[in-house]
Enzyme design. Structure first.
Site, PDB file in Angstrom:
ATOM      1  N   GLU A 188      29.106  32.601  32.324  1.00  0.00           N
ATOM      2  CA  GLU A 188      29.024  32.524  30.860  1.00  0.00           C
ATOM      3  C   GLU A 188      29.579  33.794  30.227  1.00  0.00           C
ATOM      4  O   GLU A 188      29.187  34.909  30.576  1.00  0.00           O
ATOM      5  CB  GLU A 188      27.566  32.332  30.429  1.00  0.00           C
ATOM      6  CG  GLU A 188      27.386  32.098  28.946  1.00  0.00           C
ATOM      7  CD  GLU A 188      27.923  30.751  28.477  1.00  0.00           C
ATOM      8  OE1 GLU A 188      28.796  30.733  27.586  1.00  0.00           O
ATOM      9  OE2 GLU A 188      27.446  29.706  28.997  1.00  0.00           O
TER      10      GLU A 188
ATOM     11  N   ASP B  54      36.370  41.727  39.998  1.00  0.00           N
ATOM     12  CA  ASP B  54      37.152  42.394  38.969  1.00  0.00           C
ATOM     13  C   ASP B  54      36.792  43.881  38.934  1.00  0.00           C
ATOM     14  O   ASP B  54      35.620  44.253  39.013  1.00  0.00           O
ATOM     15  CB  ASP B  54      36.820  41.729  37.619  1.00  0.00           C
ATOM     16  CG  ASP B  54      37.589  42.334  36.463  1.00  0.00           C
ATOM     17  OD1 ASP B  54      38.822  42.218  36.476  1.00  0.00           O
ATOM     18  OD2 ASP B  54      36.954  42.931  35.581  1.00  0.00           O
TER      19      ASP B  54
ATOM     20  N   GLU C 235      39.425  43.964  43.494  1.00  0.00           N
ATOM     21  CA  GLU C 235      40.496  44.571  42.711  1.00  0.00           C
ATOM     22  C   GLU C 235      40.217  46.075  42.794  1.00  0.00           C
ATOM     23  O   GLU C 235      39.330  46.582  42.100  1.00  0.00           O
ATOM     24  CB  GLU C 235      40.454  44.094  41.253  1.00  0.00           C
ATOM     25  CG  GLU C 235      41.593  44.651  40.430  1.00  0.00           C
ATOM     26  CD  GLU C 235      41.528  44.269  38.945  1.00  0.00           C
ATOM     27  OE1 GLU C 235      42.579  44.129  38.331  1.00  0.00           O
ATOM     28  OE2 GLU C 235      40.416  44.112  38.397  1.00  0.00           O
TER      29      GLU C 235
END
Ligand SMILES: [Ca+2]
Ligand SMILES: [Ca+2]
Ligand SMILES: [Ca+2]
Length: 871
Positions: free
Chosen positions: A259, A407, A446
């Site tokens: 979300e 991320d 990442e």
């Protein structure tokens, strides 16, 4: 292969057995589960807060309600782990709730009600204190562990712009004393019950993986084969799963599904910017509600339907053999940053325990960040570590997810100085890797953030996006100097820190940056204009240094360069990642930061798959080849030795001449021979030896190929050169099983003329007794075509269209009266063939006069058929 349900239940069964055997109380085994847990007769709610002094749960009847149906005081039942609980009797699945918290900076005073003005609030001390506390009981908060929420904070017109309601703001007297309950979404109690029977996780090993990075909504929002009622939704994505299986990728790595806030309107700057990508998480356990609806503005679901919709999608992908990986954003939240005196946003973490969740500056009243977003979740803190580990476990065990891409993962390894200094052995990184191993899922970092880069530095078990690979291959393909020596490392997956090689996730492009088509079509980014740049987009956003080249405006060269990139991506050692649409030349018109493009720019245009079918087929064939060839799925790095005694190393380097690689800074060529024997690859069976040559030089160049091992012959599998476009550039056929049945083209000699900026792949097979194809070049002279008129060859066999002009093979224009083009013969080698030349001009077909031409297709190799147009 293992049944999903069986595996999960086995884990739980062991816990129960341990209790019975050892006679321990459950509380000793584990901490209280955080969030909402269904218990007999009601729901137990449990929330972490180390510094709160009072916590309340309010139960609501409707999502937009300001007044609760009932309110329940929580008790710190686990002071060691700072867990507050309350059991609400009669509250079952579907119950809506919210939290309010008090602490040292905002104490409780009797008689307080939400929205009490400052003058009447005896408990208020300060908006933020010197420890970093930002408790504010006027702000209704969501449960960080909520498995679903009813929507987003309310949007209202504010000074001419739509914004999230300012009631959710605090930090100053203007906003701090406003009750946010009506404006806030409510958390939903969710039952985990779901019928997973028959679901089978693909359990693809990392070294067998081909990743497909994709936006859940963009994948099908404009997909013609998907019903409009589900385009852009969980159901739509599941309905398109067969495409992924057909292309051959093994894992869909989906941009953020947790979300997130649909609008990116940071306090104090331009409002109403669409947050299409979704890197602004509000809830780490809840699937995004908007992905239930093709039209976000008319999405009325408020009962948590997104949870089972996502589970259905996961099942659909598993049924197609595709793993589901999530792009997860644990490095920061959507609450933004803040400093003493600033306006700040309240959703959950800030109000529940600001100083435990966020990385703070030295004065403890401001946030400190390395993510470019205003805040860092402080992953060195136990509460954040537990949040991450619990979230990952939930998505694997209850939602069926198979892998994660983290991320800005460098931030998760910031441990020293209370979450500010990267430690490659950070406890959080190590524990994530241990959890992933226990759960049998893949994890990819990442490996950088705004303040640091750690490519190759992550601990065991972590794969990483290899930016060094990306930059080297981009530069080599556009003919930069000095790139051959690093290319050797890129080919063998041997950048330091990547062991096994599959830990190197190789990628030319990612969602963030140019598409592959645009990488070969633009010299610089084209941001700030056009459909990829909706109002509010920042023309200065997006990287300036892209290592891109517009190929001199030559569309034919662009296609060739894309094939060259595919040949690097899918043949090098490591784990390849493709960005959705790159396989059929998706364009963003030169925009390299399409984070706002929730429109035709950001959505896949499926017409491209037809328009650029040649590119698509090239990707599809090489993906399949990669999965079939053990030498490309190695568990260990090549050693540069000959393990099977045939005088060919596991991987040997070559150049324009055998055994003479040119590693100098002026070189633009490199070739290598991969010995396919099982002793060399570690595979279960022999695969063909593979010779690959890269000519990044701007002139045609003859390569002298080494003698094929073990008395075998070389066969052409792929050539990215323009001449081979009419035969598809790749002769390997994914629909044909068995190396000996592949219809490849036997080379007549060991010298091979390579086009400027091209790649070839050769396979060594027996010199006879295998399926071969023949390539015959047809040429017609002495016919001057009219404008709009093209020449074709048509004939009596399938390869020539069985006399059907619609299936005739088009030749290429050479000069004023000459047309020429290759035809690959697979079924008709060695056969006598009748043919003729025809022209087509629009719908008009013209046959040449005279009798049928005839010749015998060779049984292999290349041939030429030259003739004059018969008037
Ligand atoms: Ca949302
Ligand atoms: Ca060997
Ligand atoms: Ca061998």
């Amino acid at each position: 292969m293992e049944n999903h349900t069986t595996r999960l239940h086995r884990g739980r069964l062991l816990v129960v057995l341990a209790v019975l055997t050892l006679g321990l109380a459950p509380a000793v085994l584990a901490q209280t589960p955080l969030g909402a847990t269904l218990v007999p007769g009601g729901t137990q709610l449990a929330v972490f807060s180390q510094y709160a002094t009072r916590l309340e749960v309010s139960i609501f009847t409707n999502p937009g309600d300001a007044t609760p149906a009932s309110t329940h005081l929580m008790t710190k039942t686990d002071p060691t782990n700072h867990i507050w609980t309350v059991t609400v009797n009669g509250a079952g699945a579907g119950t809506l709730y919210g939290l309010r918290a008090w602490g040292p900076n905002w104490t409780y005073s009797a008689g307080w009600t939400p929205g009490t003005p400052k003058a009447q609030d005896a408990g208020f001390v300060t908006h933020v204190d010197s420890s970093g506390n930002r408790f504010n009981p006027n702000k209704l908060l969501t449960d960080p562990y909520a498995k679903a929420v009813t929507g987003e904070p309310r949007r209202v017109l504010d000074a001419g712009e739509m914004r999230y309601d300012s009631a959710i703001l605090g930090g100053t007297d203007t906003y701090g004393f406003v009750d946010s309950a009506a404006a806030m979404p409510k958390s939903i109690v969710v039952s985990d019950s779901y019928d997973w029977s028959g679901d089978v996780r693909p359990q693809t090993a990392m070294r067998d993986t081909v990743v497909y990075e994709v936006h859940l909504r963009g994948f099908t929002k404009a997909a013609p084969g998907v019903s409009p009622s589900i385009q852009g939704t969980y159901a739509g994505f599941g309905a398109k799963a067969s495409y992924l299986a057909d292309l051959g990728v093994t894992a869909a790595e989906i941009l953020p599904v947790h979300e997130f806030l649909r609008f990116d309107d940071p306090v104090g700057t331009t409002a109403d910017r669409t947050n299409y990508w979704g890197y602004m998480t509000t809830q780490f356990f809840a699937p995004n509600r908007e992905y239930l609806c093709p039209d976000h503005d008319n999405c009325t679901y408020t009962a948590g339907e997104q949870v089972n919709a996502m589970k259905d999608m996961v099942r659909d992908l598993h049924d197609a053999g595709i793993e589901v990986w999530l792009d997860v954003v644990y490095n920061h939240t959507a609450e933004g940053g803040g400093c003493s005196g600033n306006v700040v946003r309240y959703i959950n973490f800030r109000g529940l325990d600001n100083q435990s969740y966020y990385t703070m500056a030295d004065d403890k009243t401001c946030t400190w960040e390395s993510t470019g977003t205003g805040n860092n979740l402080n992953a060195s803190r136990p509460a954040v570590r537990r949040l991450i580990l619990d979230s990952l476990t939930y998505w694997v065990e209850e939602m069926g997810v198979d892998g994660f891409r983290f991320d800005i993962a460098y931030t998760l390894g910031r441990e020293g100085n209370d979450g500010r200094v990267f430690n490659p052995s950070a406890q959080t990184l190590v524990e994530i890797a241990q959890l992933a191993q226990n759960l049998g899922v893949e994890i990819v970092a990442e490996p950088w953030d705004v303040g640091g880069i750690g490519v190759g530095q992550f601990p065991a078990g972590w794969a990483e996006w290899n930016a060094s690979w990306r930059d080297n291959v981009r530069r080599f393909v556009k003919s930069d100097a000095g790139e051959v020596s690093p290319l050797g490392s890129s080919i063998t997956g041997s950048w330091s820190g990547f062991n096994p090689p599959a830990e190197s996730v190789n990628f030319i492009t990612a969602h963030d940056g140019f598409t592959l088509n645009d990488l070969v079509s633009y010299n610089s980014k084209q941001n700030g204009i056009g459909p990829c740049n909706p109002t509010g987009a920042d023309p200065n956003s997006g990287a300036n240094d892209n290592e891109s080249w517009d190929s001199g405006g030559d569309e034919t060269l662009r296609r060739r360069q894309i094939r060259n990139f595919a040949s690097h991506l899918l043949i090098h050692h490591g784990t390849p990642m493709i960005v959705a649409g790159d396989e059929f030349r998706r364009t963003q018109s030169g925009n390299n930061n399409g984070y706002m493009a929730d429109n035709s720019c950001g959505w896949l245009n499926w017409q491209d798959q037809t328009t650029n079918a040649g590119t698509w087929e090239y990707f599809r064939a090489l993906i399949d080849f990669r999965k079939e060839h053990a030498g490309l799925q190695r568990a260990t790095h090549v050693a540069g030795y000959d393990h099977d005694g045939d005088y060919y190393k596991d991987l040997g380097w070559h150049g324009i001449w055998p055994d003479s690689p040119d590693w100098s800074s002026t070189s633009r060529t490199l070739a290598y021979l991969l010995d396919g024997s099982w002793q060399e690859t570690g595979g279960g069976a022999d695969a063909p030896d593979l010779y690959t040559a890269y000519n990044a030089y701007w002139s045609d160049t003859t390569f002298h190929v080494p003698t094929a091992p073990n008395g075998k012959c070389w066969y052409l599998m792929a050539d990215t050169a323009d001449w081979a476009e009419p035969i598809g550039n790749v002769l390997y056929d994914p629909d044909v099983a068995g190396w000996d049945q592949q219809p490849l083209l036997r080379l007549a000699s060991l010298s091979y003329g390579m086009q400027a900026r091209s790649t070839i792949h050769l396979l060594a097979r027996a010199c006879s007794g295998v399926t071969e194809s023949a390539v015959v070049t047809f040429e017609v002279n002495n016919y001057v075509t009219q404008y709009g008129e093209d020449v074709y060859v048509v004939g009596s066999v399938a390869e020539l269209g069985n006399w059907n002009p619609a299936n005739a093979v088009k030749l290429q224009w050479v000069d004023s009266d000459t047309w020429r083009g290759p035809v690959q013969f697979v079924q008709s080698t060695g056969q006598g063939v009748q043919y003729k030349f025809i022209t087509k001009n629009g719908g008009t077909v013209k046959w040449e006069n005279g009798g049928n031409r005839s010749f015998t297709v060779p049984s292999g190799g290349m041939g030429v058929q030259v003739g004059y147009w018969q008037y």
